[in-house]
Design an enzyme around this catalytic site. Structure first.
Site: not given
Ligand code: PAF
Length: 284
Positions: A41, A154
């Protein structure tokens, strides 16, 4: 600029802050998250700061993307720790709405993205992409960023969000950030926190199996054989069920194989280890 990010919980407060930046001629990047932050992140925050004057991170564990039997209640939460990490990374503002702010009584809209959301996660978690597309559409409309960043870990989710943003004419550029890995190659994920010490050691097999499978695909070995070998290796190490190891086109998500795969292929894996579902994907 590092410092404590301001936390806002309502759409009017979010919009007021973004409007002030806009009035000063500044640009905005958004990093949507469900919290339980890790270096993946934070790498997106860094990328955001390369593309815009300010980064807004959202923290919202989105109930709409979890099926009733999934881990919504168990999903790790820790806003204080997340805020400190975001502050160190240079994030200026956190949008942390409650469920009632995002889904007020009477909420009845769901964004469905056909095509790229069909296979893999779309088959295994039929509620997932509708919930993701809905919440991300809302977040982008609420914040109105110039760019929004999502991790390639993802990867299918990234394609779904890109498709959704294009189809709905959202004026936000969707950018993918490379998967960040632990020293032993395991893709970082908030759900890795569920792994026991023993499982964490076993989990390191996923990148090993994937790297070797990708080499075999590059060498022209048929996808069907490579996928079956990878599944067998994971199962022999104690993974189960292995939801899939499959090669798909990295743009359309079309299933590739059973023969050799060409340029643009990606290999995807999802496998359970105890109570933890691990996913990863590698470019072929
Ligand atoms: O990847 C994630 O953390 C979630 O799927 C997201 C994109 C924040 C949507 O809730």
């Amino acid at each position: 600029m590092a410092g404590s990010p301001q936390i806002v919980r309502t759409v009017p407060d979010l919009r007021a802050r973004v409007a002030a930046w806009r009035a000063a001629g500044e640009t905005v990047a958004m990093v949507p998250t469900m919290g339980a932050l890790h270096a993946g992140h934070l790498s997106l925050v860094k990328l955001g700061l390369e593309r815009a004057s300010h980064v807004v991170a959202s923290i919202f564990v989105n109930p709409a993307q979890f099926a009733p039997h999934e881990d919504f209640d168990a999903y790790p939460r820790g806003e204080g720790r997340d805020a400190a990490l975001l502050g160190e990374a240079g994030c200026a503002l956190i949008f942390a709405p409650g469920v009632a702010q995002m889904y007020p009584p009477g909420f009845a809209t769901r964004v469905a993205v056909d095509g790229v959301s069909g296979p893999l996660e779309g088959e295994k978690r039929p509620q997932f992409f509708g919930g993701v597309a809905t919440v991300v559409a809302k977040l982008l409309i609420q914040c109105g960023p110039d760019v929004a960043l999502f991790g390639e870990k993802d990867y299918q989710q990234l394609l779904v969000i890109k498709r959704m943003a294009r189809d709905l004419d959202l004026p936000t550029e969707i950018i993918g950030g490379p998967t960040v890995r632990e020293a032993d190659g395991l893709a970082m994920s908030s759900r890795n926190a569920y792994l026991s010490v023993e499982e964490r050691k076993t989990a390191a097999l996923v990148p090993v199996v994937m790297a070797q499978a990708v080499e075999r695909l590059r060498a022209g070995v048929a996808a069907e054989a490579v996928e079956a070998e990878a599944i067998a290796r994971l199962e022999a190490a104690g993974f189960g069920p292995v939801d899939y190891v499959q090669a798909h086109d990295g743009e359309t998500m079309e299933r590739l194989g059973p023969g050799p795969v060409g340029a643009g292929a990606r290999l995807f894996v999802a496998a359970w280890l105890g109570k933890t579902r691990l996913i990863d994907n590698w470019a072929v």
